[in-house]
Enzyme design. Structure first.
Site, short mmCIF file in Angstrom:
data_model
loop_
_atom_site.label_atom_id
_atom_site.label_comp_id
_atom_site.label_asym_id
_atom_site.label_seq_id
_atom_site.Cartn_x
_atom_site.Cartn_y
_atom_site.Cartn_z
N LYS A 136 0.83 -1.20 0.00
CA LYS A 136 0.00 0.00 0.00
C LYS A 136 0.88 1.26 0.00
O LYS A 136 2.09 1.18 -0.01
CB LYS A 136 -0.95 -0.03 1.20
CG LYS A 136 -1.84 -1.29 1.25
CD LYS A 136 -2.70 -1.45 0.01
CE LYS A 136 -3.90 -2.36 0.17
NZ LYS A 136 -3.65 -3.81 0.11
C1 LIG Z 1 -4.90 -4.83 0.63
C2 LIG Z 1 -6.36 -4.96 0.69
C3 LIG Z 1 -7.01 -5.63 1.75
C4 LIG Z 1 -6.27 -6.40 2.81
O1 LIG Z 1 -5.35 -5.65 3.55
P1 LIG Z 1 -4.44 -6.39 4.64
O2 LIG Z 1 -3.88 -5.26 5.44
O3 LIG Z 1 -3.38 -7.13 3.88
O4 LIG Z 1 -5.30 -7.30 5.44
C5 LIG Z 1 -8.39 -5.62 1.78
N1 LIG Z 1 -9.11 -5.02 0.83
C6 LIG Z 1 -8.54 -4.41 -0.21
C7 LIG Z 1 -9.39 -3.73 -1.24
C8 LIG Z 1 -7.14 -4.35 -0.32
O5 LIG Z 1 -6.59 -3.74 -1.37
#
Ligand SMILES: *Cc1c(COP(=O)(O)O)cnc(C)c1O
Length: 428
Positions: A185
Protein backbone atom coordinates in the site's frame (compact mmCIF):
# COMPACT_ATOMS: atom_id res chain seq x y z
CA UNK A 1 16.13 -2.69 -22.63
CA UNK A 2 18.61 -3.14 -19.80
CA UNK A 3 18.85 -6.38 -17.85
CA UNK A 4 17.63 -4.67 -14.70
CA UNK A 5 14.64 -6.36 -13.16
CA UNK A 6 11.80 -4.02 -12.23
CA UNK A 7 9.78 -5.37 -9.33
CA UNK A 8 6.08 -4.64 -9.13
CA UNK A 9 6.47 -3.36 -5.57
CA UNK A 10 9.35 -2.52 -3.21
CA UNK A 11 8.97 -1.37 0.39
CA UNK A 12 10.90 1.80 1.26
CA UNK A 13 12.08 3.52 4.44
CA UNK A 14 10.67 7.05 4.42
CA UNK A 15 12.52 8.60 7.37
CA UNK A 16 12.72 7.79 11.07
CA UNK A 17 11.50 4.16 10.99
CA UNK A 18 14.64 2.61 12.49
CA UNK A 19 15.09 5.36 15.07
CA UNK A 20 11.47 4.99 16.23
CA UNK A 21 11.80 1.21 16.47
CA UNK A 22 14.93 1.73 18.61
CA UNK A 23 12.96 4.10 20.84
CA UNK A 24 10.12 1.61 21.17
CA UNK A 25 12.66 -1.06 22.25
CA UNK A 26 14.15 1.34 24.80
CA UNK A 27 10.72 1.94 26.29
CA UNK A 28 10.36 -1.82 26.68
CA UNK A 29 6.77 -1.65 25.49
CA UNK A 30 6.54 -3.96 22.48
CA UNK A 31 2.93 -5.07 22.79
CA UNK A 32 -0.03 -3.03 21.55
CA UNK A 33 -1.33 0.42 22.44
CA UNK A 34 2.01 1.92 23.47
CA UNK A 35 3.18 5.47 22.76
CA UNK A 36 3.63 4.93 19.02
CA UNK A 37 0.24 3.30 18.55
CA UNK A 38 -1.34 6.31 20.26
CA UNK A 39 0.58 8.69 18.02
CA UNK A 40 -0.65 6.77 14.96
CA UNK A 41 -4.24 7.01 16.26
CA UNK A 42 -3.81 10.76 16.72
CA UNK A 43 -2.32 11.21 13.25
CA UNK A 44 -5.19 9.37 11.58
CA UNK A 45 -7.87 11.13 13.62
CA UNK A 46 -6.39 14.54 12.78
CA UNK A 47 -5.80 13.72 9.14
CA UNK A 48 -9.32 12.35 8.61
CA UNK A 49 -11.22 14.44 11.12
CA UNK A 50 -12.58 11.16 12.54
CA UNK A 51 -13.64 10.60 16.16
CA UNK A 52 -11.72 7.35 16.70
CA UNK A 53 -8.97 5.43 14.90
CA UNK A 54 -7.90 2.02 16.19
CA UNK A 55 -4.74 0.40 14.87
CA UNK A 56 -5.09 -3.27 13.93
CA UNK A 57 -2.62 -5.84 12.66
CA UNK A 58 -4.18 -5.75 9.19
CA UNK A 59 -7.01 -4.31 7.15
CA UNK A 60 -8.43 -7.83 7.14
CA UNK A 61 -8.65 -7.60 10.96
CA UNK A 62 -10.31 -4.18 10.75
CA UNK A 63 -12.90 -5.56 8.31
CA UNK A 64 -13.55 -8.48 10.66
CA UNK A 65 -14.10 -6.00 13.48
CA UNK A 66 -16.49 -4.05 11.25
CA UNK A 67 -18.47 -7.23 10.58
CA UNK A 68 -18.63 -7.99 14.34
CA UNK A 69 -19.71 -4.41 15.09
CA UNK A 70 -22.43 -4.54 12.43
CA UNK A 71 -23.84 -7.65 14.15
CA UNK A 72 -24.49 -9.51 10.92
CA UNK A 73 -25.18 -13.23 11.12
CA UNK A 74 -26.56 -16.21 9.20
CA UNK A 75 -29.26 -15.16 6.74
CA UNK A 76 -28.05 -11.56 6.57
CA UNK A 77 -26.74 -10.14 3.29
CA UNK A 78 -24.01 -7.59 2.64
CA UNK A 79 -23.78 -5.87 -0.75
CA UNK A 80 -20.28 -5.45 -2.20
CA UNK A 81 -18.38 -5.70 -5.50
CA UNK A 82 -17.00 -9.03 -6.71
CA UNK A 83 -13.96 -7.17 -8.06
CA UNK A 84 -12.15 -6.92 -4.71
CA UNK A 85 -9.73 -8.66 -2.39
CA UNK A 86 -10.96 -11.77 -0.56
CA UNK A 87 -10.92 -10.06 2.85
CA UNK A 88 -13.87 -7.80 1.95
CA UNK A 89 -16.09 -10.89 1.61
CA UNK A 90 -14.40 -13.16 4.16
CA UNK A 91 -15.01 -10.75 7.02
CA UNK A 92 -18.77 -11.21 6.64
CA UNK A 93 -18.66 -14.89 5.65
CA UNK A 94 -16.87 -15.56 8.96
CA UNK A 95 -20.01 -14.24 10.70
CA UNK A 96 -22.22 -16.53 8.61
CA UNK A 97 -23.55 -13.68 6.45
CA UNK A 98 -23.82 -13.81 2.65
CA UNK A 99 -21.94 -11.41 0.37
CA UNK A 100 -24.14 -10.28 -2.52
CA UNK A 101 -22.04 -9.10 -5.46
CA UNK A 102 -23.03 -6.13 -7.58
CA UNK A 103 -21.35 -5.29 -10.89
CA UNK A 104 -18.79 -2.47 -11.24
CA UNK A 105 -18.70 0.77 -13.21
CA UNK A 106 -16.64 0.61 -16.40
CA UNK A 107 -14.86 3.92 -15.66
CA UNK A 108 -13.60 3.50 -12.08
CA UNK A 109 -14.10 -0.26 -11.59
CA UNK A 110 -15.95 0.61 -8.37
CA UNK A 111 -19.34 -0.80 -7.37
CA UNK A 112 -22.00 0.52 -9.77
CA UNK A 113 -24.28 2.57 -7.53
CA UNK A 114 -27.08 2.39 -10.12
CA UNK A 115 -27.32 -1.40 -9.59
CA UNK A 116 -27.31 -1.44 -5.78
CA UNK A 117 -30.99 -0.86 -5.15
CA UNK A 118 -32.05 -3.83 -7.29
CA UNK A 119 -29.82 -6.07 -5.15
CA UNK A 120 -31.42 -5.06 -1.84
CA UNK A 121 -33.66 -7.66 -0.20
CA UNK A 122 -35.38 -7.76 3.21
CA UNK A 123 -32.21 -9.50 4.46
CA UNK A 124 -29.74 -6.82 3.37
CA UNK A 125 -27.94 -5.26 6.34
CA UNK A 126 -25.02 -3.31 4.93
CA UNK A 127 -23.25 -2.00 1.83
CA UNK A 128 -19.49 -2.53 1.87
CA UNK A 129 -17.86 -0.29 -0.74
CA UNK A 130 -14.29 -0.66 -2.02
CA UNK A 131 -12.47 2.41 -3.37
CA UNK A 132 -10.46 0.67 -6.09
CA UNK A 133 -7.03 2.18 -6.81
CA UNK A 134 -7.78 4.89 -4.24
CA UNK A 135 -10.54 6.37 -6.43
CA UNK A 136 -13.79 7.07 -4.57
CA UNK A 137 -17.08 5.29 -5.11
CA UNK A 138 -20.09 7.56 -5.68
CA UNK A 139 -20.60 8.21 -1.97
CA UNK A 140 -23.46 10.70 -2.48
CA UNK A 141 -25.61 8.14 -4.27
CA UNK A 142 -24.58 5.26 -2.01
CA UNK A 143 -25.17 7.28 1.16
CA UNK A 144 -28.66 8.19 -0.07
CA UNK A 145 -29.53 4.55 -0.89
CA UNK A 146 -28.26 3.37 2.51
CA UNK A 147 -30.27 6.03 4.33
CA UNK A 148 -33.42 5.20 2.35
CA UNK A 149 -33.18 1.49 3.24
CA UNK A 150 -31.71 1.78 6.73
CA UNK A 151 -28.45 0.02 5.80
CA UNK A 152 -25.01 0.48 7.33
CA UNK A 153 -22.21 1.70 5.05
CA UNK A 154 -18.77 0.18 5.56
CA UNK A 155 -15.75 1.35 3.58
CA UNK A 156 -13.00 -1.04 2.57
CA UNK A 157 -10.60 1.89 2.24
CA UNK A 158 -7.53 -0.41 2.16
CA UNK A 159 -6.16 1.44 -0.88
CA UNK A 160 -7.60 4.87 -0.15
CA UNK A 161 -5.64 6.75 2.53
CA UNK A 162 -5.05 10.36 1.32
CA UNK A 163 -7.93 10.11 -1.17
CA UNK A 164 -11.07 12.24 -1.05
CA UNK A 165 -14.57 12.55 -2.51
CA UNK A 166 -15.83 16.12 -3.00
CA UNK A 167 -13.01 17.25 -0.71
CA UNK A 168 -13.91 14.90 2.17
CA UNK A 169 -11.37 12.17 3.05
CA UNK A 170 -12.23 8.59 2.15
CA UNK A 171 -12.61 6.53 5.29
CA UNK A 172 -14.99 9.07 6.83
CA UNK A 173 -18.16 8.16 4.91
CA UNK A 174 -18.97 4.77 6.44
CA UNK A 175 -20.05 4.14 10.03
CA UNK A 176 -16.87 2.03 9.95
CA UNK A 177 -13.89 2.09 7.60
CA UNK A 178 -10.82 -0.09 7.20
CA UNK A 179 -7.34 0.96 6.03
CA UNK A 180 -4.34 -1.23 5.17
CA UNK A 181 -0.64 -0.63 5.79
CA UNK A 182 0.44 -3.83 4.07
CA UNK A 183 3.75 -3.36 2.28
CA UNK A 184 2.00 -3.07 -1.09
CA UNK A 185 0.00 0.00 0.00
CA UNK A 186 1.03 3.69 -0.06
CA UNK A 187 2.06 3.98 3.61
CA UNK A 188 3.25 0.77 5.19
CA UNK A 189 4.34 -1.21 8.23
CA UNK A 190 4.77 -4.58 6.51
CA UNK A 191 1.49 -5.84 7.87
CA UNK A 192 -0.89 -3.38 9.48
CA UNK A 193 -4.29 -1.76 9.37
CA UNK A 194 -6.69 0.56 11.12
CA UNK A 195 -10.38 0.63 11.87
CA UNK A 196 -11.91 4.09 11.70
CA UNK A 197 -15.02 4.39 13.87
CA UNK A 198 -17.04 7.29 12.51
CA UNK A 199 -20.21 6.43 14.45
CA UNK A 200 -19.46 7.49 18.06
CA UNK A 201 -22.04 5.00 19.34
CA UNK A 202 -19.74 2.15 18.23
CA UNK A 203 -16.49 3.34 19.85
CA UNK A 204 -16.75 1.58 23.23
CA UNK A 205 -17.72 -1.75 21.70
CA UNK A 206 -14.97 -1.43 19.08
CA UNK A 207 -12.39 -1.03 21.86
CA UNK A 208 -13.76 -4.11 23.62
CA UNK A 209 -13.81 -6.30 20.51
CA UNK A 210 -10.23 -5.25 19.71
CA UNK A 211 -9.09 -6.18 23.25
CA UNK A 212 -10.24 -9.82 23.20
CA UNK A 213 -13.75 -8.94 24.35
CA UNK A 214 -12.55 -7.28 27.57
CA UNK A 215 -12.99 -3.76 28.94
CA UNK A 216 -9.22 -3.42 29.33
CA UNK A 217 -9.18 -0.06 27.50
CA UNK A 218 -11.50 1.41 30.16
CA UNK A 219 -9.36 -0.16 32.91
CA UNK A 220 -6.20 1.45 31.48
CA UNK A 221 -7.96 4.84 31.50
CA UNK A 222 -8.90 4.28 35.17
CA UNK A 223 -12.64 4.12 34.39
CA UNK A 224 -13.09 0.67 35.99
CA UNK A 225 -10.92 -0.88 38.73
CA UNK A 226 -10.48 -4.29 37.11
CA UNK A 227 -11.01 -5.60 33.64
CA UNK A 228 -12.99 -8.63 32.62
CA UNK A 229 -14.62 -10.48 29.73
CA UNK A 230 -17.67 -8.46 28.66
CA UNK A 231 -18.35 -9.30 24.99
CA UNK A 232 -17.09 -11.32 22.03
CA UNK A 233 -13.75 -10.20 20.67
CA UNK A 234 -10.33 -11.23 19.50
CA UNK A 235 -6.71 -10.06 19.43
CA UNK A 236 -6.48 -7.27 16.88
CA UNK A 237 -3.70 -5.02 18.26
CA UNK A 238 -0.45 -4.59 16.36
CA UNK A 239 2.87 -4.47 18.21
CA UNK A 240 3.97 -0.94 19.14
CA UNK A 241 7.16 -1.61 17.10
CA UNK A 242 5.04 -1.77 13.96
CA UNK A 243 3.27 1.43 14.94
CA UNK A 244 6.72 3.01 15.41
CA UNK A 245 7.60 2.07 11.83
CA UNK A 246 4.26 3.33 10.55
CA UNK A 247 4.49 6.67 12.34
CA UNK A 248 7.65 7.47 10.39
CA UNK A 249 5.71 6.77 7.19
CA UNK A 250 2.81 8.96 8.35
CA UNK A 251 5.22 11.83 9.02
CA UNK A 252 6.34 11.68 5.39
CA UNK A 253 2.88 11.17 3.93
CA UNK A 254 2.80 14.39 1.88
CA UNK A 255 6.19 13.82 0.24
CA UNK A 256 5.43 10.17 -0.49
CA UNK A 257 2.07 11.18 -1.94
CA UNK A 258 3.74 13.69 -4.28
CA UNK A 259 6.32 11.11 -5.43
CA UNK A 260 3.59 8.61 -6.16
CA UNK A 261 1.60 11.13 -8.19
CA UNK A 262 4.73 12.04 -10.17
CA UNK A 263 5.17 8.38 -11.18
CA UNK A 264 1.48 7.97 -11.92
CA UNK A 265 1.61 11.05 -14.15
CA UNK A 266 4.64 9.71 -16.04
CA UNK A 267 2.62 6.62 -16.96
CA UNK A 268 -0.53 8.59 -17.67
CA UNK A 269 1.11 11.05 -20.05
CA UNK A 270 3.35 8.55 -21.80
CA UNK A 271 0.52 6.10 -22.46
CA UNK A 272 -1.92 8.71 -23.80
CA UNK A 273 -0.91 8.14 -27.45
CA UNK A 274 -1.57 4.39 -27.14
CA UNK A 275 -5.03 5.17 -25.76
CA UNK A 276 -5.64 7.63 -28.62
CA UNK A 277 -4.83 4.86 -31.08
CA UNK A 278 -7.38 2.63 -29.30
CA UNK A 279 -4.73 0.11 -28.19
CA UNK A 280 -5.38 0.32 -24.45
CA UNK A 281 -7.41 2.24 -21.90
CA UNK A 282 -5.95 4.29 -19.04
CA UNK A 283 -7.52 4.88 -15.60
CA UNK A 284 -10.37 7.41 -15.50
CA UNK A 285 -10.68 9.71 -12.48
CA UNK A 286 -14.06 11.44 -12.02
CA UNK A 287 -13.75 15.18 -11.35
CA UNK A 288 -15.14 14.86 -7.80
CA UNK A 289 -12.42 12.36 -6.81
CA UNK A 290 -8.99 13.24 -5.39
CA UNK A 291 -7.06 9.99 -5.80
CA UNK A 292 -3.82 8.87 -4.14
CA UNK A 293 -2.00 7.33 -7.11
CA UNK A 294 -2.20 3.99 -5.33
CA UNK A 295 -1.78 1.95 -8.46
CA UNK A 296 -1.51 2.41 -12.20
CA UNK A 297 -3.44 -0.06 -14.30
CA UNK A 298 -4.21 -0.33 -17.98
CA UNK A 299 -6.99 -2.22 -19.74
CA UNK A 300 -5.97 -4.15 -22.84
CA UNK A 301 -8.43 -4.69 -25.68
CA UNK A 302 -8.75 -8.43 -25.03
CA UNK A 303 -7.78 -10.94 -22.34
CA UNK A 304 -5.36 -12.55 -24.81
CA UNK A 305 -3.65 -9.24 -25.48
CA UNK A 306 -3.45 -8.53 -21.72
CA UNK A 307 -1.78 -11.90 -21.13
CA UNK A 308 0.57 -11.25 -24.03
CA UNK A 309 1.53 -7.87 -22.60
CA UNK A 310 2.20 -9.36 -19.15
CA UNK A 311 4.39 -12.04 -20.76
CA UNK A 312 6.21 -9.46 -22.89
CA UNK A 313 6.94 -7.30 -19.85
CA UNK A 314 8.16 -10.36 -17.96
CA UNK A 315 10.70 -11.14 -20.69
CA UNK A 316 11.84 -7.50 -20.31
CA UNK A 317 12.37 -8.13 -16.58
CA UNK A 318 9.25 -6.18 -15.58
CA UNK A 319 6.68 -7.53 -13.15
CA UNK A 320 3.21 -6.40 -14.18
CA UNK A 321 0.55 -8.55 -12.51
CA UNK A 322 -3.15 -8.67 -13.25
CA UNK A 323 -5.49 -8.07 -10.33
CA UNK A 324 -8.49 -9.71 -8.73
CA UNK A 325 -9.98 -12.94 -9.95
CA UNK A 326 -13.64 -11.93 -9.42
CA UNK A 327 -14.82 -13.41 -6.13
CA UNK A 328 -18.09 -14.75 -7.59
CA UNK A 329 -16.07 -16.99 -9.91
CA UNK A 330 -13.77 -18.34 -7.14
CA UNK A 331 -14.52 -21.69 -5.44
CA UNK A 332 -15.26 -20.12 -2.03
CA UNK A 333 -17.22 -17.33 -3.67
CA UNK A 334 -19.53 -19.87 -5.31
CA UNK A 335 -20.00 -21.62 -1.94
CA UNK A 336 -20.57 -18.62 0.34
CA UNK A 337 -21.97 -15.78 -1.74
CA UNK A 338 -24.22 -14.94 -4.63
CA UNK A 339 -24.17 -12.57 -7.56
CA UNK A 340 -26.88 -9.97 -8.14
CA UNK A 341 -27.22 -10.05 -11.92
CA UNK A 342 -24.73 -10.83 -14.65
CA UNK A 343 -21.57 -9.04 -13.40
CA UNK A 344 -20.54 -8.77 -17.05
CA UNK A 345 -18.40 -5.64 -16.56
CA UNK A 346 -16.55 -7.33 -13.68
CA UNK A 347 -15.88 -10.44 -15.77
CA UNK A 348 -14.81 -8.45 -18.82
CA UNK A 349 -12.56 -5.83 -17.22
CA UNK A 350 -10.85 -8.12 -14.69
CA UNK A 351 -9.67 -10.27 -17.62
CA UNK A 352 -8.19 -7.26 -19.46
CA UNK A 353 -6.49 -5.42 -16.59
CA UNK A 354 -2.83 -5.34 -15.66
CA UNK A 355 -0.93 -3.20 -13.15
CA UNK A 356 2.37 -1.47 -13.76
CA UNK A 357 5.24 -1.27 -11.22
CA UNK A 358 4.73 1.55 -8.71
CA UNK A 359 7.04 2.27 -5.79
CA UNK A 360 9.06 5.11 -4.29
CA UNK A 361 12.43 5.22 -6.00
CA UNK A 362 11.26 3.56 -9.21
CA UNK A 363 12.19 6.82 -10.95
CA UNK A 364 13.55 6.26 -14.45
CA UNK A 365 12.35 2.67 -14.24
CA UNK A 366 8.89 4.00 -15.13
CA UNK A 367 10.28 5.17 -18.48
CA UNK A 368 11.65 1.70 -19.06
CA UNK A 369 8.23 0.20 -18.34
CA UNK A 370 6.60 2.61 -20.79
CA UNK A 371 9.14 1.68 -23.49
CA UNK A 372 8.43 -2.00 -22.97
CA UNK A 373 4.68 -1.39 -23.30
CA UNK A 374 5.23 0.64 -26.49
CA UNK A 375 7.55 -2.07 -27.79
CA UNK A 376 4.83 -4.69 -27.24
CA UNK A 377 2.38 -2.82 -29.44
CA UNK A 378 5.08 -2.15 -32.07
CA UNK A 379 6.00 -5.82 -32.32
CA UNK A 380 2.37 -6.94 -32.02
CA UNK A 381 1.58 -4.64 -34.91
CA UNK A 382 4.53 -5.98 -36.88
CA UNK A 383 3.42 -9.55 -36.15
CA UNK A 384 -0.08 -8.83 -37.34
CA UNK A 385 1.25 -7.12 -40.46
CA UNK A 386 3.69 -9.97 -41.06
CA UNK A 387 0.87 -12.52 -40.95
CA UNK A 388 -1.45 -10.48 -43.14
CA UNK A 389 1.21 -9.44 -45.58
CA UNK A 390 3.14 -12.71 -45.53
CA UNK A 391 2.58 -13.66 -49.16
CA UNK A 392 3.08 -10.14 -50.47
CA UNK A 393 6.27 -9.58 -48.50
CA UNK A 394 7.73 -12.90 -49.67
CA UNK A 395 7.13 -11.90 -53.27
CA UNK A 396 8.65 -8.48 -52.58
CA UNK A 397 11.74 -10.05 -50.98
CA UNK A 398 12.20 -12.34 -54.01
CA UNK A 399 11.89 -9.37 -56.33
CA UNK A 400 14.47 -7.36 -54.34
CA UNK A 401 16.88 -10.30 -54.31
CA UNK A 402 16.51 -10.63 -58.06
CA UNK A 403 17.23 -6.91 -58.57
CA UNK A 404 20.37 -7.12 -56.42
CA UNK A 405 21.68 -10.29 -58.04
CA UNK A 406 21.06 -8.75 -61.44
CA UNK A 407 23.21 -5.77 -60.44
CA UNK A 408 26.02 -8.06 -59.26
CA UNK A 409 25.52 -7.44 -55.55
CA UNK A 410 26.18 -10.24 -53.02
CA UNK A 411 22.91 -11.69 -51.91
CA UNK A 412 22.14 -11.21 -48.25
CA UNK A 413 20.77 -14.06 -46.15
CA UNK A 414 17.02 -14.44 -46.75
CA UNK A 415 14.93 -12.38 -44.37
CA UNK A 416 13.97 -14.46 -41.36
CA UNK A 417 10.34 -15.24 -40.89
CA UNK A 418 9.07 -13.50 -37.76
CA UNK A 419 10.54 -15.43 -34.80
CA UNK A 420 8.29 -17.37 -32.50
CA UNK A 421 8.00 -14.66 -29.92
CA UNK A 422 7.46 -15.24 -26.21
CA UNK A 423 4.81 -12.52 -26.32
CA UNK A 424 1.87 -14.83 -25.93
CA UNK A 425 -1.28 -14.68 -27.92
CA UNK A 426 -1.57 -11.98 -30.60
CA UNK A 427 -4.57 -9.67 -30.43
CA UNK A 428 -7.78 -11.47 -31.26
C1 LIG B 1 -4.90 -4.83 0.63
C2 LIG B 1 -6.36 -4.96 0.69
C3 LIG B 1 -7.01 -5.63 1.75
C4 LIG B 1 -6.27 -6.40 2.81
O1 LIG B 1 -5.35 -5.65 3.55
P1 LIG B 1 -4.44 -6.39 4.64
O2 LIG B 1 -3.88 -5.26 5.44
O3 LIG B 1 -3.38 -7.13 3.88
O4 LIG B 1 -5.30 -7.30 5.44
C5 LIG B 1 -8.39 -5.62 1.78
N1 LIG B 1 -9.11 -5.02 0.83
C6 LIG B 1 -8.54 -4.41 -0.21
C7 LIG B 1 -9.39 -3.73 -1.24
C8 LIG B 1 -7.14 -4.35 -0.32
O5 LIG B 1 -6.59 -3.74 -1.37
Amino acid sequence: MSDMTIDFNRPTLAGNELEYIRQSLERAHLSGDGVFTKRCHAWLERRLGAPQALMTHSCTAALEMAALLTDVGPGDEVIMPSFTFVSTANAFVLRGATPVFVDIRPDTLNIDERLIEAAITPRTRAICVVHYAGVACDMDAIGAIAARHGLAVIEDAAQALMSAYRGRPLGTFGALSAFSFHETKNLISGEGGALIVNDPALITRAEIIREKGTNRARFLRGEVNKYTWVDVGSSYLPSDMLAAFLLAQFENAERLDEERHALWNVYHEALAPLEERGLLRRPQIPAECRHNAHLYYVLARTAGERNGLIAHLRTSGIQAPFHYVPLHSAPAGRRYSRAAGELSVTTDLSARLLRLPMWYGLGAGAGQVVEAVQDFFRTAHARAAATAGHVASKALARHRAWVRSASGEVLPAPPATPPATPHGAPPA
